[in-house]
Design a protein around this motif. Structure first.
Motif, PDB file in Angstrom:
ATOM      1  N   ILE A  10       0.842  -1.197   0.000  1.00 18.38           N
ATOM      2  CA  ILE A  10       0.000   0.000   0.000  1.00 18.38           C
ATOM      3  C   ILE A  10       0.872   1.240   0.000  1.00 18.38           C
ATOM      4  O   ILE A  10       1.732   1.419   0.854  1.00 18.38           O
ATOM      5  CB  ILE A  10      -0.913   0.022   1.240  1.00 18.38           C
ATOM      6  N   ARG A  11       0.656   2.104  -0.967  1.00 20.05           N
ATOM      7  CA  ARG A  11       1.405   3.356  -1.050  1.00 20.05           C
ATOM      8  C   ARG A  11       0.659   4.446  -0.295  1.00 20.05           C
ATOM      9  O   ARG A  11      -0.542   4.604  -0.446  1.00 20.05           O
ATOM     10  CB  ARG A  11       1.571   3.770  -2.508  1.00 20.05           C
ATOM     11  N   HIS A  12       1.397   5.201   0.483  1.00 17.12           N
ATOM     12  CA  HIS A  12       0.782   6.266   1.276  1.00 17.12           C
ATOM     13  C   HIS A  12       1.211   7.632   0.743  1.00 17.12           C
ATOM     14  O   HIS A  12       2.286   7.801   0.200  1.00 17.12           O
ATOM     15  CB  HIS A  12       1.225   6.190   2.741  1.00 17.12           C
ATOM     16  N   ILE A  13       0.351   8.624   0.947  1.00  9.55           N
ATOM     17  CA  ILE A  13       0.760  10.020   0.807  1.00  9.55           C
ATOM     18  C   ILE A  13       1.058  10.539   2.199  1.00  9.55           C
ATOM     19  O   ILE A  13       0.212  10.440   3.078  1.00  9.55           O
ATOM     20  CB  ILE A  13      -0.349  10.875   0.166  1.00  9.55           C
ATOM     21  N   TRP A  16     -11.418  -1.224   8.650  1.00 15.39           N
ATOM     22  CA  TRP A  16     -11.699  -1.942   7.398  1.00 15.39           C
ATOM     23  C   TRP A  16     -10.442  -2.024   6.543  1.00 15.39           C
ATOM     24  O   TRP A  16     -10.123  -3.070   5.973  1.00 15.39           O
ATOM     25  CB  TRP A  16     -12.800  -1.225   6.620  1.00 15.39           C
ATOM     26  N   ARG A  17      -9.740  -0.919   6.475  1.00 17.24           N
ATOM     27  CA  ARG A  17      -8.534  -0.848   5.643  1.00 17.24           C
ATOM     28  C   ARG A  17      -7.494  -1.862   6.111  1.00 17.24           C
ATOM     29  O   ARG A  17      -6.867  -2.554   5.311  1.00 17.24           O
ATOM     30  CB  ARG A  17      -7.973   0.565   5.709  1.00 17.24           C
ATOM     31  N   VAL A  68      -8.875  -1.223  -1.077  1.00 18.80           N
ATOM     32  CA  VAL A  68      -8.122  -0.527  -0.043  1.00 18.80           C
ATOM     33  C   VAL A  68      -7.769   0.890  -0.489  1.00 18.80           C
ATOM     34  O   VAL A  68      -7.715   1.819   0.328  1.00 18.80           O
ATOM     35  CB  VAL A  68      -6.861  -1.321   0.356  1.00 18.80           C
ATOM     36  N   GLU A  69      -7.539   1.082  -1.791  1.00 19.62           N
ATOM     37  CA  GLU A  69      -7.297   2.434  -2.285  1.00 19.62           C
ATOM     38  C   GLU A  69      -8.572   3.275  -2.216  1.00 19.62           C
ATOM     39  O   GLU A  69      -8.511   4.497  -2.062  1.00 19.62           O
ATOM     40  CB  GLU A  69      -6.746   2.385  -3.706  1.00 19.62           C
ATOM     41  N   GLY A  70      -9.725   2.593  -2.298  1.00 19.92           N
ATOM     42  CA  GLY A  70     -10.981   3.313  -2.110  1.00 19.92           C
ATOM     43  C   GLY A  70     -11.101   3.863  -0.699  1.00 19.92           C
ATOM     44  O   GLY A  70     -11.499   5.016  -0.503  1.00 19.92           O
ATOM     45  N   THR A 126     -10.356   8.690   3.296  1.00 18.79           N
ATOM     46  CA  THR A 126      -9.635   9.349   4.381  1.00 18.79           C
ATOM     47  C   THR A 126      -8.557  10.295   3.893  1.00 18.79           C
ATOM     48  O   THR A 126      -8.085  11.149   4.648  1.00 18.79           O
ATOM     49  CB  THR A 126      -8.982   8.297   5.297  1.00 18.79           C
ATOM     50  N   GLY A 127      -8.149  10.143   2.607  1.00 17.90           N
ATOM     51  CA  GLY A 127      -7.116  11.013   2.056  1.00 17.90           C
ATOM     52  C   GLY A 127      -5.723  10.479   2.243  1.00 17.90           C
ATOM     53  O   GLY A 127      -4.770  11.249   2.334  1.00 17.90           O
ATOM     54  N   GLU A 128      -5.559   9.160   2.270  1.00 24.56           N
ATOM     55  CA  GLU A 128      -4.254   8.579   2.565  1.00 24.56           C
ATOM     56  C   GLU A 128      -3.621   7.834   1.398  1.00 24.56           C
ATOM     57  O   GLU A 128      -2.661   7.109   1.587  1.00 24.56           O
ATOM     58  CB  GLU A 128      -4.372   7.615   3.754  1.00 24.56           C
ATOM     59  N   THR A 129      -4.163   7.962   0.188  1.00 24.35           N
ATOM     60  CA  THR A 129      -3.554   7.257  -0.927  1.00 24.35           C
ATOM     61  C   THR A 129      -3.193   8.218  -2.039  1.00 24.35           C
ATOM     62  O   THR A 129      -3.665   9.347  -2.092  1.00 24.35           O
ATOM     63  CB  THR A 129      -4.512   6.205  -1.521  1.00 24.35           C
TER      64      THR A 129
END
Length: 481
Positions: free
Chosen positions: A14-17, A172-173, A453-455, A460-463
């Motif tokens: 999972i890539r994060h911003i 959920w994530r 998971v990207e959804g 939340t603004g984390e991808t």
């Protein structure tokens, strides 16, 4: 033997911003209270030059040194301010001239070395997000709280603003990430694994996805029920002419919201009145009296037609009958029988002050049989002496809880943006996972869960890809918030 624990590369999946700093951005300011004459007006300033703006306690024009106002200047040091930056609030006297003069004075402080400009719509909240003070669900909760008109709307908005929804989404994530990790282990190390272990992994992931799918479906159903709290519960008043429907409406509204007259057919069209009934937003539709169309003129007949349509689309129907007149037109009887099959119908016997209690009980027995409505759904009242009005209000509250699914739990409010992502990204990813799992294509099945998971990350603004949703989230904010 194949071991799972060392083959769950969470960070590589999972890539994060990461939240970015806003220290390079110019200092911005805006009026955060409403325009217009008021006792207090609050101007917000956020950014690295916030302290520079407060170089004086009494507010003077920086060029003419003219006294502008005496204000309360409060400096919130970052990162514990609303925006995560140094943030200044000037609490001024709220006259238009004072506000304009102070805003103009702040504008004049701008230089190339100390850039200061007026804020864009939603920029304060956008900076709060960029600095990691809030995620998108919390930001949207703040907006919903500002827009809340009733107590139930306020309670629903708090779930998002206080981070309860955020915690739910992150749980959920985490479950989806765990499943992706297990499937990735199959992809990378299937040659070293035994068939039995691979089958167990698939079954484990499939079980988690199925449980999560049900949980999200139930969550969406609850939010759908809670949406009625935003739009308003539609309550329709039906009854024969001169039964007292408008009087009931006025009692619920605590004001003269409708015309009251002893002339039959006073209400010729639908009067929709938004009310706040014990914390619930309710839109009450007062309709034309329903009677034999042969007795009605052309305009009244059209009103009766509209009343029938209104009753069919409403969430709750209240039929008002006069206790001093036992006759009910067939037109109304047929309509109530149809409605009673589709939704809850309450019957109010109005004008009970004009008859004895024995007559009221007899009328309830008779009307219950004719209309096919349970006796428990009848309530005798009098708009003249307020008898039964409190019981009516309390009974309505219980019905509102059922309609909004808030009998046992508080309402849950989410934006349409969040709802769309849950359906189109998260749940759709689950469906695709099941399709490709059945086809034994573990790679695409894993990619399907990555979509899910990207959804969650979009919510939340984390991808990666968060910028495409920022405009939608912040465009509806007012300037200064």
């Amino acid at each position: 033997m194949f071991s799972l624990k060392k083959f769950i590369p969470r960070e590589s999946i999972i890539r994060h911003i990461r939240f970015s700093s806003t220290s390079h951005l110019p200092t911005v300011y805006a009026l955060s209270t409403s325009h217009g004459r008021a006792a207090i007006g609050v101007i917000r300033v956020t950014g690295t030059e916030s302290q520079f703006v407060t170089s004086v306690r009494k507010l003077y024009d920086p060029k003419t040194s003219i006294l502008l106002d005496e204000s309360l200047a409060i400096l919130f040091n970052g990162p514990k301010s609303y925006t995560g930056e140094d943030l200044l609030e000037l609490h001024l006297h709220g006259g238009n001239a004072v506000i304009k003069a102070v805003l103009k004075a702040i504008e004049s402080l701008h230089t190339n070395e100390k850039p200061i400009r007026y804020a864009e719509a939603g920029e304060f909240s956008k900076r709060a997000f960029q600095n990691g003070r809030f995620d998108l669900t919390e930001i949207e909760g703040i907006r919903e709280l500002i827009d809340a008109e009733t107590e139930s709307q306020r309670v629903g908005a708090l779930d998002s603003m206080t981070g309860s929804n955020k915690i739910r989404f992150l749980e959920w994530r985490e479950k989806i990430v765990d499943s992706i990790g297990l499937l990735t282990a199959i992809i990378d190390f299937s040659e070293d694994a035994e068939i039995e272990d691979i089958d167990n992994i698939y079954k484990n992931v499939d079980k988690k996805v199925t449980e999560l799918q049900k949980e999200i479906d139930q969550f969406l159903k609850r939010t759908q029920s809670s949406e009625v709290l935003l739009k308003g519960i539609k309550l329709t008043l039906l009854g024969p002419p001169n039964a007292g429907k408008s009087s009931i409406l006025n009692k619920l509204a605590n004001e003269e919201a409708a015309i009251v007259s002893d002339i039959a057919g006073t209400t010729r069209d639908i009067i929709n009145v938004p009310l706040n009934i014990h914390g619930y937003k309710v839109v009450v539709g007062d309709t034309a009296g329903i009677r034999d169309l042969a007795k009605a003129d052309k305009i009244e007949a059209e009103g009766i037609k509209r009343a029938k349509i209104q009753a069919q689309v409403g969430d709750l129907v209240i039929v008002v009958l006069p206790a001093n007149d036992a006759h009910i037109d067939e037109e109304l009887v047929d309509l109530i029988k149809v409605l009673n099959k589709e939704k809850k119908v309450l019957v109010i016997l109005n004008k009970c002050d004009l008859v004895s209690k024995e007559e009221v009980m007899h009328l309830i027995d008779n009307s219950s049989h004719i209309l096919n409505v349970p006796k428990d759904n009848f309530l005798p009242v009098s708009c003249y002496n307020d008898e039964g009005i409190d019981q009516l209000s309390n009974g309505l509250i219980e019905e509102f809880k059922v309609i909004s699914a808030t009998e046992k739990s508080d309402p849950i409010m989410i934006t349409q943006r969040v709802k769309d992502i849950l359906i189109n990204d998260v749940l759709n990813g689950f469906n695709e996972f099941k399709t490709y799992k059945d086809l034994d294509d573990v790679v695409i099945a894993t990619e399907s869960l990555t979509q899910s998971v990207e959804g969650i990350g979009k919510i939340t603004g984390e991808t990666v890809g968060v910028e495409e949703v920022l405009g939608v989230v912040f465009s509806s904010f007012c300037v200064g918030k």
